[in-house]
Scaffold this active site. Sequence first.
Site, PDB file in Angstrom:
ATOM      1  N   CYS A 192      15.848  25.698  -2.125  1.00  0.00           N
ATOM      2  CA  CYS A 192      16.681  24.560  -2.467  1.00  0.00           C
ATOM      3  C   CYS A 192      17.507  24.178  -1.249  1.00  0.00           C
ATOM      4  CB  CYS A 192      17.583  24.899  -3.661  1.00  0.00           C
ATOM      5  SG  CYS A 192      18.769  26.226  -3.312  1.00  0.00           S
ATOM      6  N   ARG A 215      23.727  19.886 -16.477  1.00  0.00           N
ATOM      7  CA  ARG A 215      25.123  20.009 -16.044  1.00  0.00           C
ATOM      8  C   ARG A 215      26.003  18.942 -16.671  1.00  0.00           C
ATOM      9  NH1 ARG A 215      24.113  20.073  -9.687  1.00  0.00           N
ATOM     10  NH2 ARG A 215      22.641  18.479 -10.378  1.00  0.00           N
ATOM     11  N   GLU A 263      25.092  27.420 -13.030  1.00  0.00           N
ATOM     12  CA  GLU A 263      23.911  27.876 -12.292  1.00  0.00           C
ATOM     13  C   GLU A 263      22.635  27.191 -12.776  1.00  0.00           C
ATOM     14  OE1 GLU A 263      21.846  29.694  -9.630  1.00  0.00           O
ATOM     15  OE2 GLU A 263      23.727  30.782  -9.878  1.00  0.00           O
ATOM     16  N   GLY A 264      21.749  26.911 -11.833  1.00  0.00           N
ATOM     17  CA  GLY A 264      20.429  26.393 -12.191  1.00  0.00           C
ATOM     18  C   GLY A 264      20.468  25.043 -12.878  1.00  0.00           C
ATOM     19  N   GLU A 306      27.318  26.130  -8.900  1.00  0.00           N
ATOM     20  CA  GLU A 306      26.934  27.461  -8.446  1.00  0.00           C
ATOM     21  C   GLU A 306      25.430  27.590  -8.263  1.00  0.00           C
ATOM     22  OE1 GLU A 306      27.711  31.976 -10.099  1.00  0.00           O
ATOM     23  OE2 GLU A 306      27.418  30.359 -11.551  1.00  0.00           O
ATOM     24  N   CYS A 307      25.032  28.228  -7.160  1.00  0.00           N
ATOM     25  CA  CYS A 307      23.621  28.542  -6.906  1.00  0.00           C
ATOM     26  C   CYS A 307      23.579  29.887  -6.195  1.00  0.00           C
ATOM     27  CB  CYS A 307      22.974  27.450  -6.055  1.00  0.00           C
ATOM     28  SG  CYS A 307      21.256  27.829  -5.600  1.00  0.00           S
ATOM     29  N   HIS A 327      30.412  21.065  -6.449  1.00  0.00           N
ATOM     30  CA  HIS A 327      29.242  21.899  -6.152  1.00  0.00           C
ATOM     31  C   HIS A 327      28.976  22.843  -7.312  1.00  0.00           C
ATOM     32  CE1 HIS A 327      26.465  23.736  -3.186  1.00  0.00           C
ATOM     33  NE2 HIS A 327      26.710  24.857  -3.856  1.00  0.00           N
ATOM     34  N   GLN A 367      24.073  22.588   1.628  1.00  0.00           N
ATOM     35  CA  GLN A 367      25.041  21.562   1.238  1.00  0.00           C
ATOM     36  C   GLN A 367      26.459  22.133   1.176  1.00  0.00           C
ATOM     37  OE1 GLN A 367      23.362  20.075  -2.471  1.00  0.00           O
ATOM     38  NE2 GLN A 367      22.733  18.207  -1.429  1.00  0.00           N
ATOM     39  N   ASP A 406      18.329  18.185 -16.030  1.00  0.00           N
ATOM     40  CA  ASP A 406      19.639  18.543 -15.489  1.00  0.00           C
ATOM     41  C   ASP A 406      20.605  18.675 -16.654  1.00  0.00           C
ATOM     42  OD1 ASP A 406      22.062  18.825 -14.148  1.00  0.00           O
ATOM     43  OD2 ASP A 406      21.597  17.288 -12.657  1.00  0.00           O
ATOM     44  N   THR A 437      28.053  13.636  -2.162  1.00  0.00           N
ATOM     45  CA  THR A 437      26.985  13.864  -3.136  1.00  0.00           C
ATOM     46  C   THR A 437      25.778  13.013  -2.813  1.00  0.00           C
ATOM     47  OG1 THR A 437      26.461  14.021  -5.506  1.00  0.00           O
ATOM     48  CG2 THR A 437      27.690  12.080  -4.803  1.00  0.00           C
TER      49      THR A 437
END
Length: 197
Positions: free
Chosen positions: A65, A128, A92-93, A53-54, A51, A70, A126, A149
């Site tokens: 979101c 990440r 984040e983001g 971070e948000c 997961h 989730q 994205d 996921t």
Amino acid sequence: MSELYRIAEARLPTPFAEFRIQVFGASDGKEHVVIALGDLSGDEPPLVRVHSECLTGDALFSLRCDCGFQLDAALAAIAKAGRGAVLYLRQEGRGIGLGNKIRAYALQDQGSDTVEANHQLGFPADAREYDLAVELLRVLGLRRIRLMTNNPRKLDALVRDGIEIVERVSVESGRNPHNEAYLRAKADKLGHWLTLP
């Protein structure tokens, strides 16, 4: 790859179960978290959620979101299964940081979707990376997992780095009028496995 080092570990009582929380430092300067339940060793692959971070969704209850929903669903599913882990990565983001995420929100308020907003700010859809997740899984002794996921890129990245995904577990929750367009863009433009009307 990052150099990981364990900083601390303690009990984490939650409404779902009493987890163990471990904090790891990494060479990216951030502290990443593992929230685990039960004995993760053995032949039966545990349920795992990677997961990102948000702050807005996880802590501030944003409806823009599905992240917070989730996270809740993952913790509840792990509690029900009696074993598993959430790897909470500080990206984040979708990897662009909190300030840029809020800038992207402002562009979305003007009509852009989540992918277009990132591109307008000069970022990929994205940003990440999942090598740190693979490192954390190896520290935990996990080579075979059941992965929660909807993101094919995440699954592919883990498999590419040697993690066997014995099952993909869908984690769809929290759909509402404020995030319909966001979810649609994730499905249509990022290929996320989502069941949308």
